[in-house]
Structures are given as structure tokens and as C-alpha cells.
Design a protein around this motif. Structure first.
Motif, PDB file in Angstrom:
ATOM      1  N   THR A 136       0.837  -1.207   0.000  1.00 39.51           N
ATOM      2  CA  THR A 136       0.000   0.000   0.000  1.00 39.51           C
ATOM      3  C   THR A 136       0.870   1.255   0.000  1.00 39.51           C
ATOM      4  OG1 THR A 136      -1.758  -1.154   1.197  1.00 39.51           O
ATOM      5  CG2 THR A 136      -1.797   1.258   1.235  1.00 39.51           C
ATOM      6  N   LEU A 137       1.926   1.231   0.811  1.00 35.82           N
ATOM      7  CA  LEU A 137       2.825   2.381   0.883  1.00 35.82           C
ATOM      8  C   LEU A 137       3.508   2.621  -0.465  1.00 35.82           C
ATOM      9  CD1 LEU A 137       3.775   4.362   3.174  1.00 35.82           C
ATOM     10  CD2 LEU A 137       5.887   3.033   3.205  1.00 35.82           C
ATOM     11  N   LYS A 138       3.870   1.531  -1.141  1.00 33.91           N
ATOM     12  CA  LYS A 138       4.496   1.655  -2.460  1.00 33.91           C
ATOM     13  C   LYS A 138       3.556   2.352  -3.440  1.00 33.91           C
ATOM     14  CE  LYS A 138       6.436  -1.065  -6.257  1.00 33.91           C
ATOM     15  NZ  LYS A 138       6.903  -2.416  -6.696  1.00 33.91           N
ATOM     16  N   THR A 139       2.300   1.935  -3.456  1.00 32.75           N
ATOM     17  CA  THR A 139       1.313   2.552  -4.351  1.00 32.75           C
ATOM     18  C   THR A 139       1.142   4.027  -4.035  1.00 32.75           C
ATOM     19  OG1 THR A 139       0.129   0.452  -4.571  1.00 32.75           O
ATOM     20  CG2 THR A 139      -1.068   2.460  -5.145  1.00 32.75           C
ATOM     21  N   GLU A 140       1.080   4.347  -2.752  1.00 33.04           N
ATOM     22  CA  GLU A 140       0.948   5.755  -2.353  1.00 33.04           C
ATOM     23  C   GLU A 140       2.175   6.563  -2.755  1.00 33.04           C
ATOM     24  OE1 GLU A 140      -1.877   5.757   1.594  1.00 33.04           O
ATOM     25  OE2 GLU A 140       0.240   5.299   1.873  1.00 33.04           O
ATOM     26  N   ALA A 141       3.348   5.965  -2.581  1.00 32.57           N
ATOM     27  CA  ALA A 141       4.590   6.678  -2.899  1.00 32.57           C
ATOM     28  C   ALA A 141       4.682   7.007  -4.384  1.00 32.57           C
ATOM     29  CB  ALA A 141       5.797   5.848  -2.466  1.00 32.57           C
ATOM     30  N   LEU A 142       4.263   6.070  -5.228  1.00 32.49           N
ATOM     31  CA  LEU A 142       4.340   6.281  -6.670  1.00 32.49           C
ATOM     32  C   LEU A 142       3.436   7.420  -7.135  1.00 32.49           C
ATOM     33  CD1 LEU A 142       4.538   2.592  -7.956  1.00 32.49           C
ATOM     34  CD2 LEU A 142       6.390   4.276  -7.809  1.00 32.49           C
ATOM     35  N   ASN A 143       2.469   7.778  -6.300  1.00 31.02           N
ATOM     36  CA  ASN A 143       1.556   8.872  -6.631  1.00 31.02           C
ATOM     37  C   ASN A 143       1.846  10.133  -5.822  1.00 31.02           C
ATOM     38  OD1 ASN A 143      -0.541   7.662  -8.558  1.00 31.02           O
ATOM     39  ND2 ASN A 143      -0.510   6.152  -6.908  1.00 31.02           N
ATOM     40  N   THR A 144       3.048  10.196  -5.250  1.00 27.35           N
ATOM     41  CA  THR A 144       3.458  11.329  -4.431  1.00 27.35           C
ATOM     42  C   THR A 144       4.581  12.100  -5.113  1.00 27.35           C
ATOM     43  OG1 THR A 144       2.887  10.117  -2.394  1.00 27.35           O
ATOM     44  CG2 THR A 144       4.347  12.015  -2.169  1.00 27.35           C
ATOM     45  N   THR A 145       4.511  13.397  -5.092  1.00 26.28           N
ATOM     46  CA  THR A 145       5.578  14.233  -5.646  1.00 26.28           C
ATOM     47  C   THR A 145       6.821  14.114  -4.763  1.00 26.28           C
ATOM     48  OG1 THR A 145       3.966  15.808  -6.513  1.00 26.28           O
ATOM     49  CG2 THR A 145       6.246  16.574  -6.299  1.00 26.28           C
ATOM     50  N   PRO A 146       7.984  13.822  -5.347  1.00 27.26           N
ATOM     51  CA  PRO A 146       9.181  13.625  -4.523  1.00 27.26           C
ATOM     52  C   PRO A 146       9.671  14.897  -3.845  1.00 27.26           C
ATOM     53  CG  PRO A 146       9.744  13.583  -6.854  1.00 27.26           C
ATOM     54  CD  PRO A 146       8.249  13.599  -6.772  1.00 27.26           C
ATOM     55  N   ASP A 147      10.212  14.733  -2.665  1.00 29.96           N
ATOM     56  CA  ASP A 147      10.866  15.818  -1.939  1.00 29.96           C
ATOM     57  C   ASP A 147      12.337  15.433  -1.833  1.00 29.96           C
ATOM     58  OD1 ASP A 147      11.882  17.681  -0.195  1.00 29.96           O
ATOM     59  OD2 ASP A 147      10.379  17.397   1.369  1.00 29.96           O
ATOM     60  N   PHE A 148      13.199  16.185  -2.506  1.00 28.56           N
ATOM     61  CA  PHE A 148      14.614  15.828  -2.570  1.00 28.56           C
ATOM     62  C   PHE A 148      15.445  16.457  -1.452  1.00 28.56           C
ATOM     63  CE2 PHE A 148      13.134  15.376  -6.997  1.00 28.56           C
ATOM     64  CZ  PHE A 148      13.492  14.049  -7.210  1.00 28.56           C
ATOM     65  N   SER A 149      14.806  17.161  -0.535  1.00 26.63           N
ATOM     66  CA  SER A 149      15.564  17.786   0.549  1.00 26.63           C
ATOM     67  C   SER A 149      16.132  16.734   1.491  1.00 26.63           C
ATOM     68  CB  SER A 149      14.681  18.764   1.322  1.00 26.63           C
ATOM     69  OG  SER A 149      13.569  18.095   1.894  1.00 26.63           O
ATOM     70  N   ILE A 150      17.218  17.097   2.148  1.00 28.27           N
ATOM     71  CA  ILE A 150      17.897  16.199   3.080  1.00 28.27           C
ATOM     72  C   ILE A 150      18.022  16.908   4.422  1.00 28.27           C
ATOM     73  CG2 ILE A 150      19.988  14.852   3.548  1.00 28.27           C
ATOM     74  CD1 ILE A 150      20.510  14.828   0.517  1.00 28.27           C
ATOM     75  N   GLU A 151      17.442  16.320   5.445  1.00 26.70           N
ATOM     76  CA  GLU A 151      17.430  16.918   6.777  1.00 26.70           C
ATOM     77  C   GLU A 151      18.857  17.046   7.318  1.00 26.70           C
ATOM     78  OE1 GLU A 151      15.834  18.567  10.249  1.00 26.70           O
ATOM     79  OE2 GLU A 151      14.780  18.033   8.404  1.00 26.70           O
ATOM     80  N   PRO A 152      19.258  18.243   7.735  1.00 26.48           N
ATOM     81  CA  PRO A 152      20.594  18.390   8.339  1.00 26.48           C
ATOM     82  C   PRO A 152      20.683  17.635   9.668  1.00 26.48           C
ATOM     83  CG  PRO A 152      19.700  20.507   7.649  1.00 26.48           C
ATOM     84  CD  PRO A 152      18.563  19.523   7.592  1.00 26.48           C
ATOM     85  N   VAL A 153      21.765  16.910   9.837  1.00 27.73           N
ATOM     86  CA  VAL A 153      22.009  16.192  11.087  1.00 27.73           C
ATOM     87  C   VAL A 153      23.477  16.358  11.460  1.00 27.73           C
ATOM     88  CG1 VAL A 153      20.232  14.450  10.595  1.00 27.73           C
ATOM     89  CG2 VAL A 153      22.617  14.000   9.980  1.00 27.73           C
ATOM     90  N   SER A 154      23.803  16.006  12.686  1.00 22.86           N
ATOM     91  CA  SER A 154      25.198  15.992  13.115  1.00 22.86           C
ATOM     92  C   SER A 154      25.744  14.576  12.970  1.00 22.86           C
ATOM     93  CB  SER A 154      25.305  16.442  14.574  1.00 22.86           C
ATOM     94  OG  SER A 154      24.828  15.409  15.442  1.00 22.86           O
ATOM     95  N   PRO A 155      27.055  14.419  12.955  1.00 24.11           N
ATOM     96  CA  PRO A 155      27.631  13.074  12.820  1.00 24.11           C
ATOM     97  C   PRO A 155      27.210  12.124  13.938  1.00 24.11           C
ATOM     98  CG  PRO A 155      29.308  14.746  12.442  1.00 24.11           C
ATOM     99  CD  PRO A 155      28.106  15.462  12.967  1.00 24.11           C
ATOM    100  N   THR A 156      26.832  12.672  15.083  1.00 20.32           N
ATOM    101  CA  THR A 156      26.469  11.824  16.223  1.00 20.32           C
ATOM    102  C   THR A 156      24.976  11.497  16.294  1.00 20.32           C
ATOM    103  OG1 THR A 156      26.297  13.797  17.624  1.00 20.32           O
ATOM    104  CG2 THR A 156      28.403  12.625  17.631  1.00 20.32           C
ATOM    105  N   ASP A 157      24.188  12.038  15.368  1.00 20.05           N
ATOM    106  CA  ASP A 157      22.765  11.697  15.326  1.00 20.05           C
ATOM    107  C   ASP A 157      22.593  10.261  14.835  1.00 20.05           C
ATOM    108  OD1 ASP A 157      21.648  14.061  16.287  1.00 20.05           O
ATOM    109  OD2 ASP A 157      21.638  15.009  14.306  1.00 20.05           O
ATOM    110  N   ILE A 158      21.615   9.564  15.411  1.00 23.92           N
ATOM    111  CA  ILE A 158      21.397   8.157  15.077  1.00 23.92           C
ATOM    112  C   ILE A 158      20.702   8.030  13.728  1.00 23.92           C
ATOM    113  CG2 ILE A 158      20.295   6.001  15.797  1.00 23.92           C
ATOM    114  CD1 ILE A 158      20.443   7.099  18.686  1.00 23.92           C
ATOM    115  N   ALA A 159      21.259   7.160  12.886  1.00 27.53           N
ATOM    116  CA  ALA A 159      20.681   6.890  11.566  1.00 27.53           C
ATOM    117  C   ALA A 159      19.860   5.602  11.579  1.00 27.53           C
ATOM    118  CB  ALA A 159      21.786   6.773  10.522  1.00 27.53           C
ATOM    119  N   SER A 160      20.343   4.607  12.313  1.00 24.89           N
ATOM    120  CA  SER A 160      19.683   3.302  12.314  1.00 24.89           C
ATOM    121  C   SER A 160      19.942   2.593  13.639  1.00 24.89           C
ATOM    122  CB  SER A 160      20.221   2.452  11.149  1.00 24.89           C
ATOM    123  OG  SER A 160      19.592   1.190  11.113  1.00 24.89           O
TER     124      SER A 160
END
Length: 307
Positions: A136-160
Motif C-alpha cells: 500500500t505504501l508503495k502505491t501511495e509513494a508512486l503517486n506522491t511528488t518527490p521531496d529531494f531535501s535532506i534533513e541536516p544532522v550531526s555526525p552523532t545523530d542516530i541513523a539506524s
């Protein structure tokens, strides 16, 4: 993307420079259905997922997103989308039971859970704001305008947050920062001399450090490509091997290859580097592989301490 912007933003999606227009048309993923996804394709798909997660499901910096998903081009895009939002990607083994999954849910307290088994994981809805079917999320994503911005983070912010195997008790969440992902990826890309012309045979799971952060990161930092197989299948691995220059796997992959009569020089002659990780590589397998192929198996078991 300017060098100045890249230095000012420690977000892993930014530091890989994977979205640079200069290599937007370069192949990133060769899929089993013979389609090819370029860097630009994955950047756009990632932007669609990021826009959808942010605008409809209110995923913001620091939010935790649990992902029990099928290995595909969408899983790569989803992973990068969560990171580009500054949110935290938490992969889950698709084969986990409800009891095993419940430990993740209670420990992570995610804002969203994206799953390939929505009918099973809907039981966690009282604990999680959004439980979303991957299809369902895939179908919704394909119909969504992309946002190419990248949230600024610090090197110590958790990614995963990746969980240990739980051999000495319940699995424990290992917090992996954007800075660690960047340093680990840059180090291994340099150490293994990845170049844009390389093609990685990738048959590893995409919910583990080896398949996600080590192997894929080398492709992203070198702007190289990967043959993206859903899982390790012996005949398919041999079939696609002669189209690759690097193979990354676990010791059992190599044991099974050695036992196959089809593992011939014509299959592996183009491979410049065989990498083994995730588990100890026995000297018997190493010796047998060297005698068979003339190649040294590079073992990096426990190298995840880089992260």
C-alpha cells in the motif's frame, strides 16, 4: 550538490553524494526481472517515500521507523528516505515470529511500522501510531511528488538501530550514527578499492549490517552498481556471477559454491574480490576456496565494530 553543502550536512544520504546529477543515469541496481534502476531512479523513489512519510504520516527527525520489508528497489529507497528525513531506520527480519517482533516494538517504540505481513503485524496497532502495508505504501509513494531535501544532522545523530542476534539474551539495539555510516562506508570503499565500474553481486539480506551498511555503502560511495538478488540461490548466484566484479557473502555461500559442480572458472573469472562476513570463516573453507579459484577470501567478521 555543492561541496560546501555536503560538508555542512552530515546526513549519510548527503555524504554519499549518491544523488549528484553527474551520475544520475548510472546503474545502481540490476534487478532479477532484468530491469535496471539508476541512481536517479532510486533518488526519485526515495524522495517520493520521504515526502509521503513526512506529509501524510508525520515522520520527522528522530522518529523511529520499524521496517519488516521485502528486499527490492523499494527497500533501498525506503531506507534512504527514512535517513534523508533524519528519522531512524530499524530493520526487522521478515521471518521473525510475533513474539520476537514484539520485543522490537516494545524496545524501539516506533512511530511507524512498515511491514510485508500487515495481517499479522496489525496486532501491534495499539502500541504504534501507523502500521503500514509495504504494498500500500508503495502505491501511495508512486503517486506522491518527490521531496529531494535532506534533513541536516550531526555526525552523532542516530541513523539506524540494528539488533544483535540475541545469542546471550534478548537482542540488543545497536545505535549506528550518520557519522559512523559515513566513516565505515568510506573506509571500506577505499580498502576494497571500489570504483564506479565495479558490479557487486548482492544476495545478502537487507536487514543486517553486512547487507545494508557494508556492501551497499561501498556502491553508494563509489557510484558503482549491484546485482540485486532477493536472496542467495545457488544456481542464480552462479548464473549472475560472471557479470560481477565483486561478491560479498557469508561463509555458507562459499561452502555451497564449492560443493557445486557448476562453480567453474567461467563463472568466477571476472570476480576481482570475494568478501566473507557476518560469521567466522573456517580455515578449511578458505584453503579449499583458494585451491579452487586462486582467490583469497577476504574475511571481515566482527568488522562491524567500525560502526
Amino acid at each position: 550538490m555543492s561541496i560546501f553543502f555536503r560538508r555542512c550536512n552530515s546526513n549519510f544520504v548527503s555524504t554519499t553524494n549518491f544523488a549528484h546529477p553527474a551520475h544520475a543515469k548510472n546503474a545502481l541496481l540490476y534487478l532479477e526481472n532484468k530491469s535496471v534502476k539508476s541512481y536517479g531512479d532510486i533518488d526519485t523513489l526515495s524522495g517520493r517515500y520521504a515526502s509521503l512519510l513526512n506529509s501524510k504520516y508525520a515522520i520527522h527527525k528522530g522518529d523511529r521507523v520499524l521496517a519488516r520489508v521485502t528486499k527490492s528497489e523499494d527497500s533501498v529507497a525506503l531506507y534512504l528516505a527514512v535517513l534523508r528525513l533524519g528519522a531512524i531506520y530499524v530493520p526487522v527480519n521478515p521471518a521473525y515470529t510475533p513474539t520476537e517482533t514484539n520485543h522490537y516494538v516494545d524496545d524501539v517504540q516506533p512511530k511507524a511500522f512498515i511491514t510485508l505481513a500487515h495481517h499479522k503485524d496489525i496486532q501491534f496497532l495499539p502500541k504504534i501510531t501507523h502500521i503500514l502495508s509495504e504494498s500500500t505504501l508503495k502505491t501511495e509513494a508512486l503517486n506522491t511528488t518527490p521531496d529531494f531535501s535532506i534533513e541536516p544532522v550531526s555526525p552523532t545523530d542516530i541513523a539506524s538501530i540494528c539488533y544483535t542476534s540475541g545469542t546471550t539474551g534478548l537482542p540488543k539495539g545497536a545505535m549506528i550514527t550518520h557519522g559512523a555510516l559515513t566513516k565505515g562506508g568510506e573506509c571500506l570503499t577505499s580498502l576494497w578499492q571500489f570504483r564506479s565500474r565495479d558490479v557487486l553481486l548482492h544476495a545478502l539480506p537487507f536487514y543486517h549490517v553486512h547487507g545494508m551498511f557494508l556492501s551497499l555503502s561501498c556502491c553508494l560511495f563509489s557510484q558503482s552498481s549491484a546485482i540485486w538478488l532477493p536472496k542467495f540461490d545457488l544456481p542464480k548466484a552462479i548464473k549472475y556471477m560472471n557479470k560481477a566484479s565483486v561478491m560479498s557473502g557469508v561463509p555458507t555461500f562459499y561452502s555451497r559454491l564449492l560443493d557445486s559442480k557448476d562453480f567453474k572458472p567461467s563463472a568466477y573469472q571476472n570476480i576481482r574480490l570475494f568478501i566473507s562476513g557476518s560469521a567466522p570463516l573456517t580455515s578449511a573453507v578458505w584453503d579449499k576456496f583458494y585451491l579452487k579459484t586462486g582467490n583469497c577470501l577476504i574475511s571481515f567478521y566482527a568488522t562491524h565494530i567500525l560502526f
